[in-house]
Design a protein around this motif. Structure first.
Motif, PDB file in Angstrom:
ATOM      1  N   VAL A  70       0.834  -1.214  -0.176  1.00 19.18           N
ATOM      2  CA  VAL A  70       0.249   0.139   0.009  1.00 19.18           C
ATOM      3  C   VAL A  70       0.868   1.308   0.164  1.00 19.18           C
ATOM      4  O   VAL A  70       0.302   2.453  -0.389  1.00 19.18           O
ATOM      5  CB  VAL A  70      -0.958   0.076   1.218  1.00 19.18           C
ATOM      6  CG1 VAL A  70      -0.211   0.135   2.569  1.00 19.18           C
ATOM      7  CG2 VAL A  70      -2.035   0.879   0.948  1.00 19.18           C
ATOM      8  N   ALA A  71       1.943   1.181   0.298  1.00 21.31           N
ATOM      9  CA  ALA A  71       3.005   2.398   0.297  1.00 21.31           C
ATOM     10  C   ALA A  71       3.259   3.126  -1.052  1.00 21.31           C
ATOM     11  O   ALA A  71       3.541   4.239  -1.094  1.00 21.31           O
ATOM     12  CB  ALA A  71       4.457   1.935   0.766  1.00 21.31           C
ATOM     13  N   GLU A  72       2.976   2.253  -2.135  1.00 18.63           N
ATOM     14  CA  GLU A  72       2.931   2.761  -3.358  1.00 18.63           C
ATOM     15  C   GLU A  72       1.925   3.860  -3.646  1.00 18.63           C
ATOM     16  O   GLU A  72       2.143   4.762  -4.556  1.00 18.63           O
ATOM     17  CB  GLU A  72       2.502   1.813  -4.217  1.00 18.63           C
ATOM     18  CG  GLU A  72       3.416   0.755  -4.451  1.00 18.63           C
ATOM     19  CD  GLU A  72       3.179  -0.886  -5.294  1.00 18.63           C
ATOM     20  OE1 GLU A  72       2.264  -0.541  -6.124  1.00 18.63           O
ATOM     21  OE2 GLU A  72       3.433  -1.887  -5.076  1.00 18.63           O
ATOM     22  N   SER A 132       1.392   6.046  -1.231  1.00 20.48           N
ATOM     23  CA  SER A 132       1.673   7.550  -0.792  1.00 20.48           C
ATOM     24  C   SER A 132       2.408   8.698  -1.334  1.00 20.48           C
ATOM     25  O   SER A 132       3.019   8.397  -2.357  1.00 20.48           O
ATOM     26  CB  SER A 132       2.712   7.229   0.393  1.00 20.48           C
ATOM     27  OG  SER A 132       1.921   5.995   1.347  1.00 20.48           O
ATOM     28  N   PRO A 161       5.022  12.583   2.381  1.00 19.59           N
ATOM     29  CA  PRO A 161       3.933  12.332   3.232  1.00 19.59           C
ATOM     30  C   PRO A 161       3.084  13.545   3.903  1.00 19.59           C
ATOM     31  O   PRO A 161       4.118  14.621   4.320  1.00 19.59           O
ATOM     32  CB  PRO A 161       4.529  11.374   4.148  1.00 19.59           C
ATOM     33  CG  PRO A 161       5.738  10.755   3.642  1.00 19.59           C
ATOM     34  CD  PRO A 161       6.315  11.963   2.788  1.00 19.59           C
ATOM     35  N   ARG A 167       0.662   6.656   9.859  1.00 17.04           N
ATOM     36  CA  ARG A 167       0.970   6.623   8.309  1.00 17.04           C
ATOM     37  C   ARG A 167       0.553   5.137   7.670  1.00 17.04           C
ATOM     38  O   ARG A 167       0.032   5.210   6.657  1.00 17.04           O
ATOM     39  CB  ARG A 167       2.436   6.506   8.182  1.00 17.04           C
ATOM     40  CG  ARG A 167       2.961   6.252   6.815  1.00 17.04           C
ATOM     41  CD  ARG A 167       2.469   7.129   5.739  1.00 17.04           C
ATOM     42  NE  ARG A 167       2.348   8.745   6.183  1.00 17.04           N
ATOM     43  CZ  ARG A 167       1.701   9.663   5.497  1.00 17.04           C
ATOM     44  NH1 ARG A 167       0.823   9.084   4.554  1.00 17.04           N
ATOM     45  NH2 ARG A 167       1.538  10.820   6.037  1.00 17.04           N
ATOM     46  N   ARG A 168       0.299   4.185   8.606  1.00 17.53           N
ATOM     47  CA  ARG A 168      -0.114   2.910   8.100  1.00 17.53           C
ATOM     48  C   ARG A 168      -1.488   2.981   7.786  1.00 17.53           C
ATOM     49  O   ARG A 168      -2.176   2.538   6.718  1.00 17.53           O
ATOM     50  CB  ARG A 168       0.094   1.751   8.912  1.00 17.53           C
ATOM     51  CG  ARG A 168       1.479   1.294   9.022  1.00 17.53           C
ATOM     52  CD  ARG A 168       1.766   0.100  10.306  1.00 17.53           C
ATOM     53  NE  ARG A 168       1.170   0.514  11.472  1.00 17.53           N
ATOM     54  CZ  ARG A 168       0.612  -0.260  12.184  1.00 17.53           C
ATOM     55  NH1 ARG A 168       0.609  -1.751  12.190  1.00 17.53           N
ATOM     56  NH2 ARG A 168       0.196   0.201  13.433  1.00 17.53           N
ATOM     57  N   ASP A 183      -2.095   5.234   4.566  1.00  9.77           N
ATOM     58  CA  ASP A 183      -1.787   4.408   3.263  1.00  9.77           C
ATOM     59  C   ASP A 183      -2.738   3.349   2.988  1.00  9.77           C
ATOM     60  O   ASP A 183      -3.259   3.397   1.799  1.00  9.77           O
ATOM     61  CB  ASP A 183      -0.431   3.748   3.448  1.00  9.77           C
ATOM     62  CG  ASP A 183       0.647   4.534   3.578  1.00  9.77           C
ATOM     63  OD1 ASP A 183       0.623   5.970   3.193  1.00  9.77           O
ATOM     64  OD2 ASP A 183       1.947   4.180   4.107  1.00  9.77           O
ATOM     65  N   ARG A 234      -5.931   5.437   1.572  1.00  5.17           N
ATOM     66  CA  ARG A 234      -5.602   5.929   0.164  1.00  5.17           C
ATOM     67  C   ARG A 234      -5.766   4.949  -0.657  1.00  5.17           C
ATOM     68  O   ARG A 234      -6.581   4.971  -1.946  1.00  5.17           O
ATOM     69  CB  ARG A 234      -4.220   6.693   0.004  1.00  5.17           C
ATOM     70  CG  ARG A 234      -3.957   7.280  -1.248  1.00  5.17           C
ATOM     71  CD  ARG A 234      -2.557   7.975  -1.380  1.00  5.17           C
ATOM     72  NE  ARG A 234      -3.469   9.530  -1.062  1.00  5.17           N
ATOM     73  CZ  ARG A 234      -2.788  10.470  -0.213  1.00  5.17           C
ATOM     74  NH1 ARG A 234      -1.604   9.948   0.524  1.00  5.17           N
ATOM     75  NH2 ARG A 234      -3.123  11.619  -0.105  1.00  5.17           N
ATOM     76  N   ARG A 235      -5.319   3.517  -0.808  1.00  6.73           N
ATOM     77  CA  ARG A 235      -5.239   2.579  -1.559  1.00  6.73           C
ATOM     78  C   ARG A 235      -6.669   2.244  -1.583  1.00  6.73           C
ATOM     79  O   ARG A 235      -7.331   1.774  -2.564  1.00  6.73           O
ATOM     80  CB  ARG A 235      -4.341   1.365  -1.250  1.00  6.73           C
ATOM     81  CG  ARG A 235      -4.690   0.282  -2.037  1.00  6.73           C
ATOM     82  CD  ARG A 235      -4.191   0.517  -3.230  1.00  6.73           C
ATOM     83  NE  ARG A 235      -2.890   1.136  -3.782  1.00  6.73           N
ATOM     84  CZ  ARG A 235      -1.837   0.626  -3.860  1.00  6.73           C
ATOM     85  NH1 ARG A 235      -1.787  -0.800  -3.778  1.00  6.73           N
ATOM     86  NH2 ARG A 235      -0.718   1.050  -4.149  1.00  6.73           N
ATOM     87  N   HIS A 241      -1.332   3.285 -10.086  1.00  6.20           N
ATOM     88  CA  HIS A 241      -1.132   3.142  -8.398  1.00  6.20           C
ATOM     89  C   HIS A 241      -1.036   1.404  -8.021  1.00  6.20           C
ATOM     90  O   HIS A 241      -0.161   1.321  -7.327  1.00  6.20           O
ATOM     91  CB  HIS A 241      -2.488   3.649  -7.607  1.00  6.20           C
ATOM     92  CG  HIS A 241      -2.553   5.052  -7.903  1.00  6.20           C
ATOM     93  ND1 HIS A 241      -1.576   5.929  -7.536  1.00  6.20           N
ATOM     94  CD2 HIS A 241      -3.618   5.730  -8.772  1.00  6.20           C
ATOM     95  CE1 HIS A 241      -2.371   7.294  -7.935  1.00  6.20           C
ATOM     96  NE2 HIS A 241      -3.251   6.951  -8.768  1.00  6.20           N
TER      97      HIS A 241
END
Length: 218
Positions: A9-11, A13, A17, A25-26, A29, A32-33, A48
């Motif tokens: 999922v970091a992709e 971000s 940030p 942050r987790r 992320d 957003r996904r 994405h």
């Protein structure tokens, strides 16, 4: 839904940030996904992730909900809840609290058509509307938004606020963080630092935006 999706999922971000007050942050992320797969077209989603978009009916069903309790029963929210990180042996009260927060987040974030990383809601609402010299949201309605007293009132006013900006140009993550911070304060946990309270954050962003085009002495 892919069980391994949260690991990549970091992709989703942004390179720089967003600064967050109430979610980590987790969570940002994962949110957003989730929003991308819920909202974007299959073509747009390819930028994405290789994961497929979900049926449009999932988002439509969530958007028809008026309360957090109703949102919790939707398939769209179950996807989000599955991806959100949770502590081992999480106490029941904490899980209930998180359910309330994230169902409210889902109700509002599902309204967005477009995600603009790092753009706060207050700043977007304060931007000039088509060279009129006026912000997208009037100061009166903005003050009403800031004084929302119940979750239902907050959701209703945030949805109306997003409609004023065509549901575009706001960061999904910033919006969720604002809602989570509202809940934190609603439940009695108010930061001792005034600059980390939602009222200050919203007002600072909103009036900072209006200052860019308003003249004190027209």
């Amino acid at each position: 839904m892919s069980e391994t999706e949260p690991a990549s999922v970091a992709e989703a971000s942004p390179r720089d940030p967003e600064y967050l007050y109430a979610i980590d942050r987790r969570e940002a992320d994962a949110l957003r996904r989730w929003w991308q797969r819920l909202t974007l077209s299959a073509e747009a989603l390819k930028a994405h992730t290789d994961a497929p978009s979900w049926p449009k009916g999932l988002r439509a069903t969530l958007r028809r909900c008026d309360t957090g309790e109703a949102a919790m029963l939707t398939e769209a929210f179950r996807h989000l809840w599955h991806w959100l990180p949770a502590e081992d042996d999480e106490p029941a009260w904490r899980r209930s609290q998180r359910l309330q927060v994230w169902s409210c987040v889902a109700l509002v974030v599902a309204e967005l058509r477009e995600d603009t990383p790092r753009m706060p809601l207050g700043a977007r609402l304060g931007q000039q509307k088509r060279e009129t010299g006026k912000p997208y949201m009037s100061e009166l309605r903005f003050q009403q938004l800031m004084t929302s007293r119940t979750p239902e009132e907050l959701v209703q006013r945030l949805r109306r606020a997003l409609a004023l900006i065509d549901k575009r140009g706001v960061s999904v993550v910033h919006l969720a963080d604002n809602i989570a911070l509202w809940w934190r304060e609603y439940q009695g946990s108010i930061s001792p630092k005034p600059t980390e309270r939602l009222g200050f954050i919203w007002a600072n962003d909103y009036f900072g935006a209006t200052a860019g085009y308003r003249q004190d002495n027209p």
